[in-house]
Every structure is written in C-alpha cells, then in structure tokens.
Design a protein around this motif. Structure first.
Motif, PDB file in Angstrom:
ATOM      1  N   LEU A   9       0.822  -1.110   0.044  1.00  0.00           N
ATOM      2  CA  LEU A   9      -0.233  -0.037  -0.076  1.00  0.00           C
ATOM      3  C   LEU A   9       0.812   1.191  -0.020  1.00  0.00           C
ATOM      4  CD1 LEU A   9      -2.715   1.471   0.138  1.00  0.00           C
ATOM      5  CD2 LEU A   9      -2.784   0.966   2.552  1.00  0.00           C
ATOM      6  N   ILE A  10       1.743   1.265   0.900  1.00  0.00           N
ATOM      7  CA  ILE A  10       2.894   2.324   0.804  1.00  0.00           C
ATOM      8  C   ILE A  10       3.358   2.514  -0.510  1.00  0.00           C
ATOM      9  CG2 ILE A  10       5.049   3.198   1.666  1.00  0.00           C
ATOM     10  CD1 ILE A  10       4.256   1.788   4.336  1.00  0.00           C
ATOM     11  N   LEU A  11       3.755   1.478  -1.125  1.00  0.00           N
ATOM     12  CA  LEU A  11       4.602   1.713  -2.515  1.00  0.00           C
ATOM     13  C   LEU A  11       3.468   2.112  -3.733  1.00  0.00           C
ATOM     14  CD1 LEU A  11       6.538  -1.691  -2.437  1.00  0.00           C
ATOM     15  CD2 LEU A  11       7.596   0.718  -2.455  1.00  0.00           C
ATOM     16  N   ARG A  38      10.051   4.599   9.426  1.00  0.00           N
ATOM     17  CA  ARG A  38      10.779   3.468   9.637  1.00  0.00           C
ATOM     18  C   ARG A  38      10.598   2.403   8.385  1.00  0.00           C
ATOM     19  NH1 ARG A  38       9.800   4.472  15.066  1.00  0.00           N
ATOM     20  NH2 ARG A  38       8.248   2.740  14.945  1.00  0.00           N
ATOM     21  N   LYS A  39       9.225   2.431   8.176  1.00  0.00           N
ATOM     22  CA  LYS A  39       9.050   1.429   7.066  1.00  0.00           C
ATOM     23  C   LYS A  39       9.505   2.095   5.767  1.00  0.00           C
ATOM     24  CE  LYS A  39       5.654  -1.757   7.188  1.00  0.00           C
ATOM     25  NZ  LYS A  39       5.995  -3.178   7.418  1.00  0.00           N
ATOM     26  N   VAL A  40       9.440   3.183   5.237  1.00  0.00           N
ATOM     27  CA  VAL A  40       9.760   3.735   4.062  1.00  0.00           C
ATOM     28  C   VAL A  40      11.270   3.730   3.999  1.00  0.00           C
ATOM     29  CG1 VAL A  40       9.815   5.813   2.692  1.00  0.00           C
ATOM     30  CG2 VAL A  40       7.666   5.317   3.625  1.00  0.00           C
ATOM     31  N   GLU A  44      13.244   1.734   1.271  1.00  0.00           N
ATOM     32  CA  GLU A  44      14.500   2.451   0.338  1.00  0.00           C
ATOM     33  C   GLU A  44      15.671   1.594   0.304  1.00  0.00           C
ATOM     34  OE1 GLU A  44      12.909   7.000   0.801  1.00  0.00           O
ATOM     35  OE2 GLU A  44      14.377   6.281   2.269  1.00  0.00           O
ATOM     36  N   GLN A  45      16.071   1.183   1.481  1.00  0.00           N
ATOM     37  CA  GLN A  45      17.365   0.467   1.964  1.00  0.00           C
ATOM     38  C   GLN A  45      17.315  -0.867   1.230  1.00  0.00           C
ATOM     39  OE1 GLN A  45      17.936   0.953   6.343  1.00  0.00           O
ATOM     40  NE2 GLN A  45      18.707   2.997   5.876  1.00  0.00           N
ATOM     41  N   ALA A  46      16.145  -1.483   1.226  1.00  0.00           N
ATOM     42  CA  ALA A  46      15.783  -2.813   0.401  1.00  0.00           C
ATOM     43  C   ALA A  46      15.860  -2.689  -0.900  1.00  0.00           C
ATOM     44  CB  ALA A  46      14.941  -3.506   1.037  1.00  0.00           C
ATOM     45  N   GLY A  47      15.775  -1.531  -1.713  1.00  0.00           N
ATOM     46  CA  GLY A  47      15.714  -1.248  -2.886  1.00  0.00           C
ATOM     47  C   GLY A  47      14.417  -1.406  -3.606  1.00  0.00           C
TER      48      GLY A  47
END
Length: 152
Positions: A9-11, A38-40, A44-47
């Motif tokens: 949903l965020i994406l 933190r979730k966003v 980002e960090q996971a690509g």
C-alpha cells in the motif's frame, strides 16, 4: 525483503504521488508517522524504492517525435556488443533499451524533437556503430496507454 500488505500500500501510494506528506501517508496506511518513516526507510534501503522524481512533459520540452526502433546486430562479437550497449546508454534520446528475442536483437524507445533530429540520430550515431546491421523504425503516432506505475 518480503513485502506485506502495508508495504504494498505504501508503494502504491508513493507511486501515485511521491510528494505526499509523511502525515497524510501515515493516515492512509493506518500507522504512526514514526513507524511509517521507519517502514519507508526500510523499503528504500532494501531497494524496493529506487528513488523519487518528477514526471516531465515531453511536449513541454519540444520533444514531439517518438519511435520504437528494432535493431539487428551484424553478429554477436563481444567487443562490438559492449560498444553498442555503452553507446546506447550514453544517448539521452534513447529512453529505453531492451535485449529481446524474436526478429530483432534490441528494441529502443527513442524520443526526439522531430523527424529531422531522429534522422540525425540514425545517420550520425546508430548506423555508425560497428555492431548494427540494420534498424527498423516504428513511429509512435499516439500513446494509448503509458503507465509509470508497477502493479503492486
């Protein structure tokens, strides 16, 4: 990273409007602002989120000619192939380049000011590459659908 329902949903929401405020996004997802942040950040960090950008209008920039170009290579000489790939990557007119199966080796999406600029692209660039045997151009008459959003 395993994406859960909230991640998706965020994406989806960020694809629709990357300028959405953290507080509005948190409200739509049903999370606190700090947990959402933190979730966003984790996405980002996971690509999963590669970046943020503005969608710019091609006609506003005077770019009115678009073509899909099917490129056929002479042979798959590794040196010529790498030269072709590097050259294509360096050209701003080439928006997309796909290695394909079928009748062509590569398909390019090219955006230029007009037919004259495209002809210059062909003659002064593409046809001068040693790997290129031929190219077939399909002129885009109009866009029916062009999605920038991935199916999340």
């Amino acid at each position: 990273m395993q994406l859960d329902r909230r991640d998706r949903l965020i994406l989806k929401l960020l694809q629709a409007d990357s300028r959405i405020s953290n507080s509005e996004l948190a409200e739509k997802v049903g999370m606190s602002q700090s947990a959402l942040w933190r979730k966003v950040r984790a996405l980002e960090q996971a690509g999963a989120i590669e970046g943020y950008r503005a969608v710019v209008s091609a006609p506003a920039l005077g770019l009115h000619f678009q073509a899909l170009v099917q490129v056929h290579l002479t042979r798959h000489n590794p040196e010529h192939l790498q030269q072709f790939i590097s050259a294509v990557e360096s050209r701003p007119e080439v928006l997309d380049c796909y290695a394909t199966t079928g009748q062509s080796d590569y398909i390019l999406r090219v955006l230029c000011q007009d037919i004259g600029a495209y002809n210059t692209f062909l003659e002064d660039f593409l046809f001068r590459l040693p790997a290129v045997e031929s190219a077939q151009t399909n002129v885009v008459l109009r866009e029916i659908k062009r999605s920038r959003d991935l199916p999340v």
